[in-house]
Scaffold this motif. Structure first.
Motif, PDB file in Angstrom:
ATOM      1  N   PHE A 194     -10.075  11.117  -4.250  1.00  7.78           N
ATOM      2  CA  PHE A 194     -10.253  10.430  -5.404  1.00  7.78           C
ATOM      3  C   PHE A 194      -9.728  11.017  -6.468  1.00  7.78           C
ATOM      4  CE2 PHE A 194     -12.804   6.489  -4.668  1.00  7.78           C
ATOM      5  CZ  PHE A 194     -13.388   6.501  -3.468  1.00  7.78           C
ATOM      6  N   VAL A 195      -9.795  12.135  -6.572  1.00  7.88           N
ATOM      7  CA  VAL A 195      -9.400  13.147  -8.001  1.00  7.88           C
ATOM      8  C   VAL A 195      -7.903  13.179  -8.012  1.00  7.88           C
ATOM      9  CG1 VAL A 195     -11.561  14.189  -8.120  1.00  7.88           C
ATOM     10  CG2 VAL A 195      -9.785  15.400  -6.877  1.00  7.88           C
ATOM     11  N   ARG A 196      -7.079  13.034  -6.771  1.00 12.45           N
ATOM     12  CA  ARG A 196      -5.523  13.299  -7.116  1.00 12.45           C
ATOM     13  C   ARG A 196      -5.138  12.028  -7.817  1.00 12.45           C
ATOM     14  NH1 ARG A 196      -3.901  12.715  -0.711  1.00 12.45           N
ATOM     15  NH2 ARG A 196      -4.280  10.463  -0.467  1.00 12.45           N
ATOM     16  N   GLN A 197      -3.968  12.236  -8.673  1.00 10.91           N
ATOM     17  CA  GLN A 197      -3.376  11.194  -9.393  1.00 10.91           C
ATOM     18  C   GLN A 197      -2.618  10.267  -8.789  1.00 10.91           C
ATOM     19  OE1 GLN A 197      -1.587  13.093 -12.514  1.00 10.91           O
ATOM     20  NE2 GLN A 197      -3.255  13.691 -13.707  1.00 10.91           N
ATOM     21  N   ARG A 198      -1.957  10.721  -7.771  1.00  5.22           N
ATOM     22  CA  ARG A 198      -0.898   9.980  -6.985  1.00  5.22           C
ATOM     23  C   ARG A 198      -1.835   9.605  -5.489  1.00  5.22           C
ATOM     24  NH1 ARG A 198       4.699  12.794  -6.440  1.00  5.22           N
ATOM     25  NH2 ARG A 198       3.315  14.439  -5.812  1.00  5.22           N
ATOM     26  N   THR A 199      -1.373   8.348  -5.096  1.00  2.48           N
ATOM     27  CA  THR A 199      -2.363   7.777  -4.008  1.00  2.48           C
ATOM     28  C   THR A 199      -0.917   7.266  -2.771  1.00  2.48           C
ATOM     29  OG1 THR A 199      -2.235   5.599  -4.641  1.00  2.48           O
ATOM     30  CG2 THR A 199      -4.211   7.182  -5.107  1.00  2.48           C
ATOM     31  N   VAL A 200      -1.179   6.647  -1.749  1.00  2.00           N
ATOM     32  CA  VAL A 200      -0.445   6.594  -0.754  1.00  2.00           C
ATOM     33  C   VAL A 200       0.281   5.440  -1.158  1.00  2.00           C
ATOM     34  CG1 VAL A 200      -0.014   5.667   1.635  1.00  2.00           C
ATOM     35  CG2 VAL A 200      -1.611   7.582   1.238  1.00  2.00           C
ATOM     36  N   GLY A 201      -0.254   4.403  -1.977  1.00  2.00           N
ATOM     37  CA  GLY A 201       0.183   3.211  -2.505  1.00  2.00           C
ATOM     38  C   GLY A 201      -0.263   2.263  -1.652  1.00  2.00           C
ATOM     39  N   THR A 202       0.670   0.811  -1.787  1.00  2.00           N
ATOM     40  CA  THR A 202       0.117  -0.222  -1.145  1.00  2.00           C
ATOM     41  C   THR A 202       0.329  -0.018   0.326  1.00  2.00           C
ATOM     42  OG1 THR A 202       0.957  -1.474  -3.203  1.00  2.00           O
ATOM     43  CG2 THR A 202       0.221  -2.794  -0.951  1.00  2.00           C
ATOM     44  N   GLU A 203      -0.634  -0.671   1.139  1.00  2.00           N
ATOM     45  CA  GLU A 203      -0.703  -0.729   2.586  1.00  2.00           C
ATOM     46  C   GLU A 203      -1.804  -1.467   3.166  1.00  2.00           C
ATOM     47  OE1 GLU A 203      -2.659   2.980   4.251  1.00  2.00           O
ATOM     48  OE2 GLU A 203      -3.342   3.430   2.382  1.00  2.00           O
ATOM     49  N   ASP A 204      -1.681  -1.967   4.261  1.00  2.54           N
ATOM     50  CA  ASP A 204      -2.631  -2.851   4.918  1.00  2.54           C
ATOM     51  C   ASP A 204      -3.970  -1.908   5.182  1.00  2.54           C
ATOM     52  OD1 ASP A 204      -1.182  -4.767   5.094  1.00  2.54           O
ATOM     53  OD2 ASP A 204      -0.306  -4.390   6.957  1.00  2.54           O
ATOM     54  N   CYS A 205      -5.094  -2.379   4.670  1.00  3.03           N
ATOM     55  CA  CYS A 205      -6.571  -1.748   4.783  1.00  3.03           C
ATOM     56  C   CYS A 205      -7.560  -2.679   5.350  1.00  3.03           C
ATOM     57  CB  CYS A 205      -7.092  -1.467   3.346  1.00  3.03           C
ATOM     58  SG  CYS A 205      -5.690  -0.448   2.268  1.00  3.03           S
ATOM     59  N   ALA A 206      -8.080  -1.980   6.463  1.00  2.63           N
ATOM     60  CA  ALA A 206      -9.217  -2.822   7.187  1.00  2.63           C
ATOM     61  C   ALA A 206     -10.264  -2.778   6.110  1.00  2.63           C
ATOM     62  CB  ALA A 206      -9.566  -2.181   8.471  1.00  2.63           C
ATOM     63  N   VAL A 207     -11.242  -3.922   6.212  1.00  2.00           N
ATOM     64  CA  VAL A 207     -12.166  -4.379   5.179  1.00  2.00           C
ATOM     65  C   VAL A 207     -13.484  -3.302   5.860  1.00  2.00           C
ATOM     66  CG1 VAL A 207     -13.931  -5.673   4.240  1.00  2.00           C
ATOM     67  CG2 VAL A 207     -11.592  -6.407   4.390  1.00  2.00           C
ATOM     68  N   ALA A 208     -13.861  -3.305   7.026  1.00  2.00           N
ATOM     69  CA  ALA A 208     -14.934  -2.517   7.637  1.00  2.00           C
ATOM     70  C   ALA A 208     -14.550  -0.888   7.203  1.00  2.00           C
ATOM     71  CB  ALA A 208     -15.075  -2.501   8.838  1.00  2.00           C
ATOM     72  N   ALA A 209     -13.260  -0.296   7.264  1.00  2.00           N
ATOM     73  CA  ALA A 209     -12.957   0.837   7.061  1.00  2.00           C
ATOM     74  C   ALA A 209     -13.326   1.372   5.504  1.00  2.00           C
ATOM     75  CB  ALA A 209     -11.589   1.443   7.267  1.00  2.00           C
ATOM     76  N   LEU A 210     -12.887   0.202   4.542  1.00  2.00           N
ATOM     77  CA  LEU A 210     -13.025   0.568   3.267  1.00  2.00           C
ATOM     78  C   LEU A 210     -14.829   0.841   3.066  1.00  2.00           C
ATOM     79  CD1 LEU A 210     -10.632  -2.053   1.634  1.00  2.00           C
ATOM     80  CD2 LEU A 210     -10.271   0.568   1.672  1.00  2.00           C
ATOM     81  N   VAL A 211     -15.430  -0.119   3.503  1.00  2.00           N
ATOM     82  CA  VAL A 211     -16.751  -0.167   3.340  1.00  2.00           C
ATOM     83  C   VAL A 211     -17.465   1.246   3.973  1.00  2.00           C
ATOM     84  CG1 VAL A 211     -19.162  -1.143   3.684  1.00  2.00           C
ATOM     85  CG2 VAL A 211     -16.871  -2.696   2.952  1.00  2.00           C
ATOM     86  N   THR A 212     -17.000   1.647   5.164  1.00  2.00           N
ATOM     87  CA  THR A 212     -17.338   2.768   5.810  1.00  2.00           C
ATOM     88  C   THR A 212     -17.044   3.938   4.987  1.00  2.00           C
ATOM     89  OG1 THR A 212     -17.343   1.618   7.851  1.00  2.00           O
ATOM     90  CG2 THR A 212     -17.544   4.134   7.923  1.00  2.00           C
ATOM     91  N   ASN A 213     -16.089   3.980   4.445  1.00  2.00           N
ATOM     92  CA  ASN A 213     -15.535   5.182   3.693  1.00  2.00           C
ATOM     93  C   ASN A 213     -16.353   5.248   2.327  1.00  2.00           C
ATOM     94  OD1 ASN A 213     -13.760   5.788   5.526  1.00  2.00           O
ATOM     95  ND2 ASN A 213     -12.124   5.015   4.563  1.00  2.00           N
ATOM     96  N   ALA A 214     -16.673   4.199   1.578  1.00  2.00           N
ATOM     97  CA  ALA A 214     -17.365   4.308   0.578  1.00  2.00           C
ATOM     98  C   ALA A 214     -18.938   4.734   0.702  1.00  2.00           C
ATOM     99  CB  ALA A 214     -17.450   2.816  -0.080  1.00  2.00           C
ATOM    100  N   LEU A 215     -19.377   4.086   1.822  1.00  2.00           N
ATOM    101  CA  LEU A 215     -20.839   4.214   1.983  1.00  2.00           C
ATOM    102  C   LEU A 215     -20.774   5.816   2.376  1.00  2.00           C
ATOM    103  CD1 LEU A 215     -21.915   1.203   4.025  1.00  2.00           C
ATOM    104  CD2 LEU A 215     -22.809   1.960   1.970  1.00  2.00           C
TER     105      LEU A 215
END
Length: 726
Positions: free
Chosen positions: A567-588
């Motif tokens: 979250f704190v690094r300025q550069r990210t991987v970029g655009t990719e296919d993201c599973a909705v369940a994984a996004l919610v799990t990581n945020a929780l």
């Protein structure tokens, strides 16, 4: 004899009309209008300076509020976590066992040392301290009773407690944070309390220029950058309030809290209020602004020196009078010039009368001009073509400390030239004599007769005599010493504010990392201690289970560090296919600590066959993290059994719809249009940028972020995103 011709008497001179009352009324009206405009401009300048001061106070307020919340909140986890350890549970179950109490003392001492708090101690339900981090010192809490303290009363009733006061044993003030120790059945067994000192915060305040103070719910000052205001009150306390303070010994043996030596006046149309007081025997005036901290029960007051507002008004008056004086001189010159042309046309008929009238008018003009020049706050200096001073006004004499008799007729070097800038003065003089002086003026340092330095702004123009010839140079000299000092103070204040903002940002990041890692690290310590006990008992199955839990908590700590780095690094991987369940799990996963602290839970209803969405995984997780965190904060006053965050996802009209719903009070309809506006917030101490940034991220993904009322109470935020192409 030729006839006598009639003698025609000479034509009497035609008397030219003298300036009548209409002209005088016009001049009076012009002067009155100029003074009115200057007064309006001065008031506007003072109001603008007061607004700048209020904005500066609000920016400083945000920094101080962040510091206070960090100091009060970074140890809130410690009583709850320490109360889960077997040694604490054992000493509450067997308080008379010396070995059990000794082990609890050593455990509490080690936890307090690692956490960096002042004191940590365990009390039974009667308020008697059974174990403490200072058990081996002369002022040990062990055996002391704190049953009368509000934080113990709150924790014994099953609530978290927070109380600022003077210690009954040590006499040192501090912030006491408590939490109940519960059995598996939920019953309260005892209380764990941590004491945190705010000495470092008060020491930092000692270096600020203007006063800062903290008052409790009864208006008593308990932290202040002005030592003389400590334990004084901003209002009279009732007998009930005094009885409460004395009964709980909040401030030791103090029974009187005199009123602050303030004279308070409200300001119309401005934030805050005006405070008149004496500091170190000198009368001072401050603009004060209060900020309530309801979650702490305190009020933060930040002040700023109000004399700068008066100085802004005075500077405006000075510049306005200078400008008005120049306009009046120009108007007078134009009037005299027109009058001279008119007199020349009628010179053959009324030469004597014209001379008398012109002489009289010139005398009046000279007297008026001299009176006006003498009243100017701007210095005026005239020099002839050889550099000889031929005129100075009183303002210039006061600026240099030399009388007109001492300056008239002097040639360079002039006595007020600063000896350290002699070469610069000669360059400025030669530039003036060559007619190349800049119309915008130049700065010049002169030395007053008594030795102090005066910074001036010099504007030079050609001096034209009555025949239109260049006869010398006229300079307007403005004293800008106070303006320069004010600019220097402003730069120093801006640098201090930027430094404080950088420190606050670093403190917030460190507090977040400590909050997320403290619980798994404390759990590691608990499971390691349990494993050691099971190994000594020979209980193989429980030993293996404790070691498995230890490994799981270590992996959880590594996962937290990995996610925070993402979250704190300025550069990210970029655009990719993201599973909705994984996004919610990581945020929780990043919010597990906060959910346990707020005693909330999440219900996730995401079908397993949902398609992926296209976007930046880190940014989308940040949006979900912000929405989930806002939902948890919105349910702060909701009963515990209803503190549920609902997360759902479905495909509708070819787009992914992710909904985050809470059971909070909802959003007021009057504020609905401002929810996504920058710097709008309803949270105390908030910056109002979270939802604005979230909407920017979603719109950058060609998506949409909206909200609506939830049926049954609460709010539903809907995140609409594009689906990844098959």
């Amino acid at each position: 004899m030729p006839p006598l011709l009639p003698i025609t008497p000479p034509e009497p001179p035609v008397a030219r009309p003298r300036p009548g009352r209409r002209t005088l009324y016009a001049w009076a009206a012009a002067v009155a209008a100029a003074l009115l405009l200057i007064a309006i401009a001065a008031q506007w300048s003072a109001t603008r300076e007061a607004s700048f001061q209020a904005d500066s106070i609000r920016r400083a307020m945000e920094v101080h509020v962040l510091g206070l919340r960090d100091a009060a909140g970074k140890y809130s986890y410690l009583p709850f976590t320490a109360g889960m350890h077997p040694e604490v549970l054992a000493v509450l179950a067997h308080p008379q066992d010396p070995a059990t109490r000794q082990r609890a003392n050593r455990y509490i001492e080690e936890v307090n040392r690692l956490a960096g708090s002042d004191d940590l101690y365990v009390s039974d339900l009667q308020g008697l301290t059974l174990a403490a981090s200072n058990w081996a010192t002369s002022h040990s809490f062990v055996g002391q009773s704190y049953a009368n303290r509000p934080y113990f009363i709150d924790a014994r009733a099953g609530r978290s407690g927070m109380f600022y006061g003077v210690g009954q044993t040590t006499g040192e003030p501090g912030l006491f944070i408590s939490a109940p120790v519960r059995a598996d059945s939920g019953a309260v067994l005892g209380v764990v309390t941590v004491k945190v000192s705010l000495r470092q915060l008060q020491a930092t305040w000692a270096f600020v220029r203007d006063p800062i103070l903290l008052t409790d719910a009864r208006g008593i000052v308990f932290l202040s950058s002005v030592p003389g205001w400590m334990y004084e009150a901003n209002r009279s306390l009732s007998e009930t309030e005094l009885g409460w303070v004395q009964r709980h010994q909040q401030y030791g043996s103090r029974t009187r809290f005199p009123l602050l030596p303030w004279k308070v006046a409200q300001l119309d149309g401005q934030a805050g209020y005006l405070v008149r007081t004496d500091i170190d025997g000198k009368p001072r005036r401050f603009l004060a602004v209060d900020e309530a901290l309801p979650d702490l029960g305190w009020t933060l007051t930040v002040m700023a020196d109000h004399s700068e507002v008066t100085q802004a008004r005075e500077r405006t008056w000075m510049l306005g009078l200078l400008f008005a004086g120049v306009l009046l001189l120009g108007g007078l010159y134009w009037q005299l010039r027109e009058r001279r042309f008119a007199e020349q046309r009628d010179a053959r008929r009324d030469l004597e009368l014209r001379v008398r009238e012109r002489t009289h008018a010139l005398d009046e003009a000279h007297a008026f001009r001299k009176a006006m020049e003498d009243s100017l706050l701007v210095g005026m200096r005239a020099r002839d073509l050889e550099g000889r001073i031929i005129y100075v006004n009183p303002a210039f004499c006061e600026m240099t400390g030399y009388s007109a008799d001492e300056l008239l007729g002097r040639q360079p070097p002039y006595p007020y030239w600063h000896p350290d800038d002699t070469a610069q003065h000669w360059r400025e003089y030669e530039t003036m004599m060559s007619g190349q002086s800049a119309l915008s003026g130049f700065e010049s340092n002169v030395r007053h007769r008594d030795g102090h330095e005066v910074i001036t702004m010099v504007y030079t123009a050609r001096l034209i005599d009555a025949d239109g010839r260049h006869s010398g140079w006229m300079s307007s000299v403005v004293d800008i010493t106070e303006q320069k000092r004010a600019e220097l103070r402003q730069r120093q204040n801006d640098e201090q504010l930027q430094h404080a903002q950088r420190l606050a940002s670093l403190g917030e990041m460190a507090s977040t990392l400590a909050h997320e890692l403290n619980q798994p690290l404390m759990a590691l310590s608990n499971f390691a201690s349990a494993a050691k006990a099971f190994a000594e008992q020979g209980n193989q199955s429980l030993l293996v289970s404790s070691l498995d839990e230890t490994v799981a908590q270590a992996q959880r700590s590594a996962e937290i560090v990995r996610r925070i780095r993402g979250f704190v690094r300025q550069r990210t991987v970029g655009t990719e296919d993201c599973a909705v369940a994984a996004l919610v799990t990581n945020a929780l996963a990043l919010l597990q600590g906060e959910m346990r602290l707020r005693q909330a839970r999440a219900e996730v209803r995401i079908p397993p066959a949902l398609p992926a969405v296209r976007g930046d995984r880190v940014l989308l997780e940040q949006v979900l993290l912000n929405l989930l965190s806002n939902s948890l904060q919105a349910m702060q006053a909701t009963p515990q059994e209803q503190r549920v965050v609902e997360v759902e996802a479905e495909v509708r009209d070819g787009r992914m719809h992710i909904r985050v719903a809470d059971h909070g009070p909802g959003i007021d309809a009057a504020l609905a249009e401002q929810v996504f506006a920058p710097f709008f917030t309803t949270k105390a101490g908030g910056l109002g940028l979270g939802l604005n940034i979230c909407r920017t991220i979603v719109e950058a993904h060609r998506g949409r972020l909206s909200f609506a009322d939830r049926a049954g109470g609460g709010t539903v935020f809907t995140l609409e995103l594009e689906i990844s192409p098959p």
